[in-house]
Motif scaffolding. Structure first.
Motif, PDB file in Angstrom:
ATOM      1  N   PRO A   9       4.420  13.016   3.786  1.00 65.20           N
ATOM      2  CA  PRO A   9       4.685  11.670   4.311  1.00 65.20           C
ATOM      3  C   PRO A   9       5.127  10.760   3.156  1.00 65.20           C
ATOM      4  N   ILE A  10       5.379   9.508   3.429  1.00 70.06           N
ATOM      5  CA  ILE A  10       5.779   8.572   2.370  1.00 70.06           C
ATOM      6  C   ILE A  10       4.539   8.228   1.535  1.00 70.06           C
ATOM      7  N   PRO A  11       4.623   8.396   0.224  1.00 70.79           N
ATOM      8  CA  PRO A  11       3.446   8.077  -0.608  1.00 70.79           C
ATOM      9  C   PRO A  11       3.220   6.569  -0.713  1.00 70.79           C
ATOM     10  N   PHE A  12       1.956   6.182  -0.892  1.00 69.14           N
ATOM     11  CA  PHE A  12       1.700   4.746  -1.058  1.00 69.14           C
ATOM     12  C   PHE A  12       1.828   4.366  -2.521  1.00 69.14           C
ATOM     13  N   GLY A  13       2.178   3.114  -2.756  1.00 72.88           N
ATOM     14  CA  GLY A  13       2.305   2.647  -4.136  1.00 72.88           C
ATOM     15  C   GLY A  13       3.176   1.414  -4.229  1.00 72.88           C
ATOM     16  N   TRP A  14       3.429   1.028  -5.469  1.00 73.13           N
ATOM     17  CA  TRP A  14       4.333  -0.081  -5.760  1.00 73.13           C
ATOM     18  C   TRP A  14       5.746   0.462  -5.931  1.00 73.13           C
ATOM     19  N   THR A 105       3.394  -7.561   6.820  1.00 76.21           N
ATOM     20  CA  THR A 105       3.810  -8.141   5.549  1.00 76.21           C
ATOM     21  C   THR A 105       3.361  -7.246   4.401  1.00 76.21           C
ATOM     22  N   TYR A 106       4.234  -7.059   3.441  1.00 75.71           N
ATOM     23  CA  TYR A 106       3.949  -6.174   2.308  1.00 75.71           C
ATOM     24  C   TYR A 106       3.714  -7.033   1.066  1.00 75.71           C
ATOM     25  N   PRO A 107       2.643  -6.771   0.309  1.00 71.11           N
ATOM     26  CA  PRO A 107       2.420  -7.540  -0.922  1.00 71.11           C
ATOM     27  C   PRO A 107       3.608  -7.381  -1.873  1.00 71.11           C
ATOM     28  N   VAL A 108       4.029  -8.492  -2.468  1.00 71.77           N
ATOM     29  CA  VAL A 108       5.185  -8.483  -3.374  1.00 71.77           C
ATOM     30  C   VAL A 108       4.810  -9.155  -4.682  1.00 71.77           C
ATOM     31  N   VAL A 109       5.234  -8.588  -5.802  1.00 68.11           N
ATOM     32  CA  VAL A 109       5.142  -9.289  -7.088  1.00 68.11           C
ATOM     33  C   VAL A 109       6.499  -9.206  -7.782  1.00 68.11           C
ATOM     34  N   ARG A 111       7.815  -8.845 -11.397  1.00 74.82           N
ATOM     35  CA  ARG A 111       7.277  -8.512 -12.720  1.00 74.82           C
ATOM     36  C   ARG A 111       8.268  -7.627 -13.463  1.00 74.82           C
ATOM     37  N   ASN A 112       8.364  -7.832 -14.768  1.00 74.22           N
ATOM     38  CA  ASN A 112       9.222  -6.998 -15.624  1.00 74.22           C
ATOM     39  C   ASN A 112      10.697  -7.030 -15.194  1.00 74.22           C
ATOM     40  N   GLY A 113      11.108  -8.085 -14.524  1.00 69.88           N
ATOM     41  CA  GLY A 113      12.502  -8.137 -14.085  1.00 69.88           C
ATOM     42  C   GLY A 113      12.775  -7.358 -12.805  1.00 69.88           C
ATOM     43  N   PHE A 114      11.721  -7.067 -12.048  1.00 71.75           N
ATOM     44  CA  PHE A 114      11.870  -6.351 -10.777  1.00 71.75           C
ATOM     45  C   PHE A 114      11.120  -7.091  -9.681  1.00 71.75           C
ATOM     46  N   VAL A 115      11.590  -6.926  -8.460  1.00 74.32           N
ATOM     47  CA  VAL A 115      10.800  -7.337  -7.303  1.00 74.32           C
ATOM     48  C   VAL A 115      10.146  -6.052  -6.793  1.00 74.32           C
ATOM     49  N   LEU A 116       8.810  -6.020  -6.873  1.00 75.33           N
ATOM     50  CA  LEU A 116       8.055  -4.819  -6.518  1.00 75.33           C
ATOM     51  C   LEU A 116       7.236  -5.098  -5.263  1.00 75.33           C
ATOM     52  N   ALA A 117       7.220  -4.136  -4.364  1.00 79.44           N
ATOM     53  CA  ALA A 117       6.432  -4.314  -3.137  1.00 79.44           C
ATOM     54  C   ALA A 117       5.480  -3.136  -2.971  1.00 79.44           C
ATOM     55  N   TRP A 118       4.329  -3.424  -2.401  1.00 77.90           N
ATOM     56  CA  TRP A 118       3.290  -2.411  -2.179  1.00 77.90           C
ATOM     57  C   TRP A 118       3.415  -1.873  -0.769  1.00 77.90           C
ATOM     58  N   TYR A 119       3.551  -0.545  -0.674  1.00 82.81           N
ATOM     59  CA  TYR A 119       3.564   0.113   0.642  1.00 82.81           C
ATOM     60  C   TYR A 119       2.321   0.967   0.782  1.00 82.81           C
ATOM     61  N   GLU A 124      -3.511  -0.677   3.573  1.00 80.90           N
ATOM     62  CA  GLU A 124      -4.578  -0.939   2.605  1.00 80.90           C
ATOM     63  C   GLU A 124      -4.026  -1.774   1.463  1.00 80.90           C
ATOM     64  N   ALA A 125      -4.904  -2.594   0.879  1.00 83.57           N
ATOM     65  CA  ALA A 125      -4.496  -3.508  -0.187  1.00 83.57           C
ATOM     66  C   ALA A 125      -4.140  -2.714  -1.455  1.00 83.57           C
ATOM     67  N   PRO A 126      -3.349  -3.302  -2.360  1.00 81.36           N
ATOM     68  CA  PRO A 126      -2.982  -2.606  -3.593  1.00 81.36           C
ATOM     69  C   PRO A 126      -4.194  -2.055  -4.347  1.00 81.36           C
TER      70      PRO A 126
END
Ligand code: FES
Ligand SMILES: [Fe+2]
Length: 322
Positions: A9-14, A105-109, A111-119, A124-126
Protein backbone atom coordinates in the motif's frame (compact mmCIF):
# COMPACT_ATOMS: atom_id res chain seq x y z
CA UNK A 1 -4.63 -0.42 -3.40
CA UNK A 2 -1.50 -2.36 -4.28
CA UNK A 3 -0.40 -2.94 -7.86
CA UNK A 4 0.43 -6.15 -9.68
CA UNK A 5 4.20 -5.68 -9.54
CA UNK A 6 4.35 -4.49 -5.95
CA UNK A 7 2.32 -5.82 -3.03
CA UNK A 8 2.52 -2.64 -0.99
CA UNK A 9 0.00 0.00 0.00
CA UNK A 10 1.09 3.66 0.06
CA UNK A 11 3.58 4.17 2.90
CA UNK A 12 2.92 6.86 5.48
CA UNK A 13 5.34 9.73 5.95
CA UNK A 14 6.32 13.23 4.97
CA UNK A 15 6.40 13.90 1.24
CA UNK A 16 7.27 16.83 -0.93
CA UNK A 17 4.12 18.13 -2.62
CA UNK A 18 5.44 21.41 -4.05
CA UNK A 19 8.10 24.10 -3.92
CA UNK A 20 7.07 27.28 -2.08
CA UNK A 21 7.41 29.24 -5.33
CA UNK A 22 4.92 27.02 -7.16
CA UNK A 23 1.96 28.94 -5.72
CA UNK A 24 1.49 32.59 -4.77
CA UNK A 25 -0.58 33.51 -1.70
CA UNK A 26 -4.25 33.29 -2.64
CA UNK A 27 -3.71 30.68 -5.37
CA UNK A 28 -5.34 27.26 -5.64
CA UNK A 29 -4.18 24.26 -7.65
CA UNK A 30 -5.05 20.62 -8.21
CA UNK A 31 -2.48 17.94 -7.38
CA UNK A 32 -2.64 14.14 -7.29
CA UNK A 33 -0.70 12.09 -4.77
CA UNK A 34 -1.30 8.91 -2.77
CA UNK A 35 -4.02 7.79 -5.24
CA UNK A 36 -6.07 10.82 -4.21
CA UNK A 37 -7.20 13.97 -5.93
CA UNK A 38 -6.15 16.90 -3.80
CA UNK A 39 -6.41 20.66 -3.61
CA UNK A 40 -3.31 22.64 -2.65
CA UNK A 41 -3.92 26.27 -1.74
CA UNK A 42 -2.17 29.14 -0.08
CA UNK A 43 -4.04 31.50 2.21
CA UNK A 44 -3.50 35.23 1.91
CA UNK A 45 -0.97 35.13 4.78
CA UNK A 46 1.07 32.68 2.67
CA UNK A 47 0.48 29.40 4.56
CA UNK A 48 0.00 26.25 2.47
CA UNK A 49 -2.96 23.91 2.91
CA UNK A 50 -3.48 20.48 1.35
CA UNK A 51 -6.91 18.89 1.38
CA UNK A 52 -8.98 16.29 -0.41
CA UNK A 53 -10.28 17.80 -3.63
CA UNK A 54 -13.99 16.98 -3.43
CA UNK A 55 -16.30 19.29 -1.54
CA UNK A 56 -18.28 17.34 1.10
CA UNK A 57 -21.48 19.19 0.12
CA UNK A 58 -22.10 17.90 -3.41
CA UNK A 59 -18.69 16.89 -4.64
CA UNK A 60 -17.32 19.83 -6.64
CA UNK A 61 -13.57 19.73 -7.21
CA UNK A 62 -12.31 22.58 -5.03
CA UNK A 63 -9.33 23.34 -7.26
CA UNK A 64 -11.41 24.07 -10.36
CA UNK A 65 -12.91 27.46 -9.67
CA UNK A 66 -12.34 27.42 -5.91
CA UNK A 67 -10.99 30.65 -4.48
CA UNK A 68 -9.18 31.86 -1.40
CA UNK A 69 -10.86 34.33 0.95
CA UNK A 70 -8.37 35.24 3.68
CA UNK A 71 -7.69 31.97 5.46
CA UNK A 72 -10.70 30.17 3.93
CA UNK A 73 -11.21 28.21 0.73
CA UNK A 74 -14.48 28.88 -1.08
CA UNK A 75 -16.11 26.11 -3.11
CA UNK A 76 -17.03 27.18 -6.66
CA UNK A 77 -20.35 25.28 -6.69
CA UNK A 78 -22.46 26.77 -3.83
CA UNK A 79 -19.98 29.03 -2.09
CA UNK A 80 -19.43 27.04 1.10
CA UNK A 81 -16.24 28.06 2.92
CA UNK A 82 -13.73 25.77 4.57
CA UNK A 83 -10.89 26.60 6.92
CA UNK A 84 -7.35 25.25 7.04
CA UNK A 85 -8.52 22.44 9.34
CA UNK A 86 -11.14 21.41 6.79
CA UNK A 87 -14.14 22.59 8.84
CA UNK A 88 -17.02 24.30 7.09
CA UNK A 89 -17.18 27.77 8.56
CA UNK A 90 -19.86 29.33 6.38
CA UNK A 91 -22.76 28.35 4.14
CA UNK A 92 -23.67 31.63 2.45
CA UNK A 93 -27.39 30.80 2.03
CA UNK A 94 -27.93 29.33 5.50
CA UNK A 95 -27.74 30.66 9.06
CA UNK A 96 -26.06 27.45 10.16
CA UNK A 97 -23.02 25.44 9.17
CA UNK A 98 -22.89 21.69 8.74
CA UNK A 99 -20.48 20.11 11.20
CA UNK A 100 -20.45 16.88 9.22
CA UNK A 101 -19.04 18.75 6.23
CA UNK A 102 -15.35 18.27 6.81
CA UNK A 103 -12.67 18.17 4.14
CA UNK A 104 -9.87 15.73 4.86
CA UNK A 105 -6.79 17.81 5.62
CA UNK A 106 -3.13 16.81 5.53
CA UNK A 107 -0.57 18.42 7.87
CA UNK A 108 1.77 20.68 5.88
CA UNK A 109 5.09 22.32 6.74
CA UNK A 110 7.31 24.54 4.68
CA UNK A 111 10.89 23.58 5.45
CA UNK A 112 14.27 23.44 3.70
CA UNK A 113 12.78 25.06 0.60
CA UNK A 114 10.06 22.42 0.20
CA UNK A 115 6.37 22.19 0.89
CA UNK A 116 6.06 18.87 2.74
CA UNK A 117 2.82 17.12 3.60
CA UNK A 118 2.15 14.22 5.96
CA UNK A 119 0.18 11.28 4.59
CA UNK A 120 -1.21 8.51 6.77
CA UNK A 121 -3.96 6.19 5.51
CA UNK A 122 -5.81 6.35 8.85
CA UNK A 123 -5.13 10.06 9.40
CA UNK A 124 -2.75 9.44 12.29
CA UNK A 125 -0.79 12.52 13.33
CA UNK A 126 2.86 12.94 12.22
CA UNK A 127 5.17 10.51 14.00
CA UNK A 128 8.42 12.34 13.30
CA UNK A 129 9.70 15.55 11.75
CA UNK A 130 11.93 16.29 8.81
CA UNK A 131 14.96 18.09 10.31
CA UNK A 132 16.20 21.49 9.22
CA UNK A 133 19.09 20.90 6.83
CA UNK A 134 21.57 23.59 7.70
CA UNK A 135 23.42 23.67 4.39
CA UNK A 136 20.21 24.68 2.58
CA UNK A 137 20.08 28.45 2.54
CA UNK A 138 23.65 28.75 3.91
CA UNK A 139 25.49 31.33 1.75
CA UNK A 140 28.48 28.96 1.58
CA UNK A 141 26.29 26.63 -0.49
CA UNK A 142 24.59 27.13 -3.83
CA UNK A 143 20.85 27.35 -4.43
CA UNK A 144 18.99 24.26 -5.62
CA UNK A 145 19.75 22.73 -8.97
CA UNK A 146 16.53 20.81 -9.40
CA UNK A 147 15.23 18.12 -11.70
CA UNK A 148 12.07 16.06 -11.57
CA UNK A 149 10.76 12.81 -13.04
CA UNK A 150 7.63 10.71 -12.98
CA UNK A 151 8.60 7.05 -12.79
CA UNK A 152 6.42 3.97 -12.88
CA UNK A 153 7.66 2.41 -9.66
CA UNK A 154 7.35 2.86 -5.90
CA UNK A 155 9.64 4.86 -3.59
CA UNK A 156 10.80 1.69 -1.83
CA UNK A 157 12.22 0.24 -5.04
CA UNK A 158 14.11 3.44 -5.85
CA UNK A 159 15.44 3.70 -2.35
CA UNK A 160 16.59 0.05 -2.43
CA UNK A 161 19.13 1.10 -5.08
CA UNK A 162 21.21 2.64 -2.31
CA UNK A 163 21.49 -0.74 -0.58
CA UNK A 164 22.47 -2.39 -3.86
CA UNK A 165 26.06 -1.43 -4.65
CA UNK A 166 26.50 -4.14 -7.31
CA UNK A 167 24.05 -2.53 -9.75
CA UNK A 168 26.24 0.58 -10.10
CA UNK A 169 28.76 -1.40 -12.13
CA UNK A 170 26.22 -3.04 -14.40
CA UNK A 171 23.54 -0.39 -14.82
CA UNK A 172 25.63 2.75 -14.44
CA UNK A 173 29.01 1.54 -15.68
CA UNK A 174 30.93 3.01 -12.74
CA UNK A 175 34.45 1.63 -12.53
CA UNK A 176 34.61 1.75 -8.76
CA UNK A 177 31.87 0.73 -6.40
CA UNK A 178 31.25 2.48 -3.11
CA UNK A 179 32.39 0.44 -0.14
CA UNK A 180 29.77 0.44 2.56
CA UNK A 181 31.16 1.12 6.01
CA UNK A 182 28.01 1.41 8.05
CA UNK A 183 24.32 0.85 7.69
CA UNK A 184 22.30 2.15 10.62
CA UNK A 185 18.62 2.32 11.37
CA UNK A 186 17.02 4.39 14.07
CA UNK A 187 13.21 4.45 14.04
CA UNK A 188 12.06 6.24 10.88
CA UNK A 189 15.65 7.26 10.03
CA UNK A 190 18.42 5.25 8.47
CA UNK A 191 21.86 5.97 7.13
CA UNK A 192 24.29 4.29 4.76
CA UNK A 193 27.83 5.55 5.01
CA UNK A 194 30.26 4.57 2.26
CA UNK A 195 33.71 5.24 0.94
CA UNK A 196 34.04 5.96 -2.74
CA UNK A 197 37.23 6.41 -4.71
CA UNK A 198 37.24 8.64 -7.76
CA UNK A 199 39.65 8.29 -10.63
CA UNK A 200 40.92 11.72 -11.67
CA UNK A 201 43.66 12.80 -14.09
CA UNK A 202 45.83 13.39 -11.03
CA UNK A 203 45.26 9.94 -9.59
CA UNK A 204 42.73 8.32 -7.31
CA UNK A 205 40.97 10.52 -4.75
CA UNK A 206 39.16 9.11 -1.75
CA UNK A 207 35.68 10.41 -1.23
CA UNK A 208 32.48 9.53 0.56
CA UNK A 209 28.82 9.03 -0.25
CA UNK A 210 26.68 9.22 2.87
CA UNK A 211 22.95 8.68 2.56
CA UNK A 212 20.51 9.73 5.28
CA UNK A 213 16.86 8.74 5.00
CA UNK A 214 14.14 10.51 6.96
CA UNK A 215 11.14 8.29 6.47
CA UNK A 216 10.10 6.78 3.14
CA UNK A 217 10.10 9.91 0.96
CA UNK A 218 12.93 12.24 1.92
CA UNK A 219 16.67 11.64 1.82
CA UNK A 220 19.89 13.58 1.93
CA UNK A 221 22.84 12.23 -0.03
CA UNK A 222 26.15 13.87 0.81
CA UNK A 223 28.96 13.52 -1.73
CA UNK A 224 32.41 14.56 -0.60
CA UNK A 225 35.93 14.13 -1.87
CA UNK A 226 36.68 16.17 -4.95
CA UNK A 227 33.83 18.60 -4.25
CA UNK A 228 31.07 18.79 -1.67
CA UNK A 229 27.55 18.30 -2.95
CA UNK A 230 24.27 17.38 -1.33
CA UNK A 231 21.31 15.89 -3.13
CA UNK A 232 17.98 16.17 -1.38
CA UNK A 233 15.98 13.46 -3.07
CA UNK A 234 12.25 13.41 -2.52
CA UNK A 235 9.93 10.66 -3.72
CA UNK A 236 6.18 11.16 -3.52
CA UNK A 237 3.78 8.36 -4.51
CA UNK A 238 1.26 9.47 -7.12
CA UNK A 239 -0.50 6.10 -6.90
CA UNK A 240 0.40 2.52 -5.96
CA UNK A 241 2.88 2.23 -8.84
CA UNK A 242 3.84 5.72 -9.93
CA UNK A 243 6.20 8.10 -8.16
CA UNK A 244 7.11 11.74 -8.52
CA UNK A 245 10.86 12.02 -7.94
CA UNK A 246 12.65 15.31 -7.38
CA UNK A 247 16.40 15.71 -7.09
CA UNK A 248 17.66 18.94 -5.60
CA UNK A 249 21.40 19.49 -5.61
CA UNK A 250 23.33 22.09 -3.70
CA UNK A 251 27.10 22.36 -3.94
CA UNK A 252 29.58 24.09 -1.69
CA UNK A 253 30.36 27.34 -3.49
CA UNK A 254 33.70 28.06 -5.11
CA UNK A 255 35.00 31.64 -5.26
CA UNK A 256 34.22 31.49 -8.92
CA UNK A 257 30.45 31.47 -9.42
CA UNK A 258 30.84 29.93 -12.85
CA UNK A 259 32.78 26.99 -11.45
CA UNK A 260 30.03 26.49 -8.86
CA UNK A 261 27.39 26.19 -11.55
CA UNK A 262 29.60 23.99 -13.75
CA UNK A 263 30.07 21.54 -10.88
CA UNK A 264 26.37 21.60 -9.98
CA UNK A 265 25.41 21.06 -13.61
CA UNK A 266 27.76 18.07 -13.76
CA UNK A 267 26.00 16.48 -10.76
CA UNK A 268 22.59 17.11 -12.34
CA UNK A 269 23.79 15.63 -15.62
CA UNK A 270 25.15 12.54 -13.88
CA UNK A 271 21.95 11.95 -11.90
CA UNK A 272 19.92 12.45 -15.06
CA UNK A 273 22.03 9.83 -16.80
CA UNK A 274 21.61 7.45 -13.88
CA UNK A 275 17.82 7.90 -13.84
CA UNK A 276 17.64 7.11 -17.55
CA UNK A 277 19.71 3.97 -16.88
CA UNK A 278 17.67 2.90 -13.84
CA UNK A 279 14.29 3.71 -15.39
CA UNK A 280 13.84 0.62 -17.63
CA UNK A 281 14.78 -1.65 -14.71
CA UNK A 282 12.49 0.15 -12.26
CA UNK A 283 9.56 0.39 -14.65
CA UNK A 284 9.50 -3.33 -15.49
CA UNK A 285 10.89 -5.21 -12.51
CA UNK A 286 8.77 -6.98 -9.96
CA UNK A 287 9.28 -7.01 -6.21
CA UNK A 288 10.54 -10.41 -5.05
CA UNK A 289 9.90 -10.93 -1.34
CA UNK A 290 12.47 -13.73 -1.14
CA UNK A 291 15.28 -12.76 -3.50
CA UNK A 292 18.20 -15.10 -4.20
CA UNK A 293 21.11 -12.95 -3.01
CA UNK A 294 24.87 -13.18 -3.29
CA UNK A 295 26.83 -13.09 -0.04
CA UNK A 296 28.43 -9.88 -1.24
CA UNK A 297 25.17 -8.07 -2.03
CA UNK A 298 24.36 -5.02 0.07
CA UNK A 299 22.04 -4.88 3.11
CA UNK A 300 18.91 -5.33 0.99
CA UNK A 301 16.89 -7.37 3.47
CA UNK A 302 17.84 -5.09 6.34
CA UNK A 303 16.73 -2.13 4.25
CA UNK A 304 13.40 -3.81 3.49
CA UNK A 305 12.78 -4.62 7.11
CA UNK A 306 13.39 -0.98 8.02
CA UNK A 307 11.14 0.26 5.22
CA UNK A 308 8.25 -2.08 6.13
CA UNK A 309 7.47 0.04 9.21
CA UNK A 310 5.88 2.65 6.92
CA UNK A 311 3.08 0.38 5.74
CA UNK A 312 0.07 0.76 8.03
CA UNK A 313 -2.35 -1.20 5.89
CA UNK A 314 -2.19 -4.99 5.62
CA UNK A 315 -0.65 -6.52 2.52
CA UNK A 316 0.26 -9.99 1.43
CA UNK A 317 3.37 -11.26 -0.23
CA UNK A 318 3.54 -14.65 -1.83
CA UNK A 319 6.79 -16.59 -2.09
CA UNK A 320 7.01 -16.17 -5.86
CA UNK A 321 6.48 -12.43 -6.05
CA UNK A 322 3.84 -9.80 -5.73
S1 FES B 1 -20.37 21.30 -3.80
FE1 FES B 1 -19.16 22.65 -2.67
S2 FES B 1 -20.54 24.10 -1.92
FE2 FES B 1 -21.78 22.68 -2.95
FE1 LIG C 1 20.74 3.25 -9.83
Amino acid sequence: MASRRFPFPIPFGWYQVAFPGDLAPGEVTAVEYWSRELVLWRDTAGAFHLQDAFCPHLGAHLAYGGSVDGDLLTCPFHGWKFDGDGMCSNIPYSQRTNRKARVRTYPVVERNGFVLAWYHPFEEAPKWEIPVIEEIGDPAWSDFYASSYVIRTIPQEMSENGADPAHFQFVHGTDTVAEMEEYNTDGPCSSMLSKQSYVTPRGVTEGRIDVYNYGPGFSKVWFSGIVDAINIATTTPIDAETTQVRFNFIVRRFDDEKLTSTVADAFVKEINKQVQEDRPIWEHKSFLPSPALADTDGPILKFRKWYSQFYAEPYEVSARGA
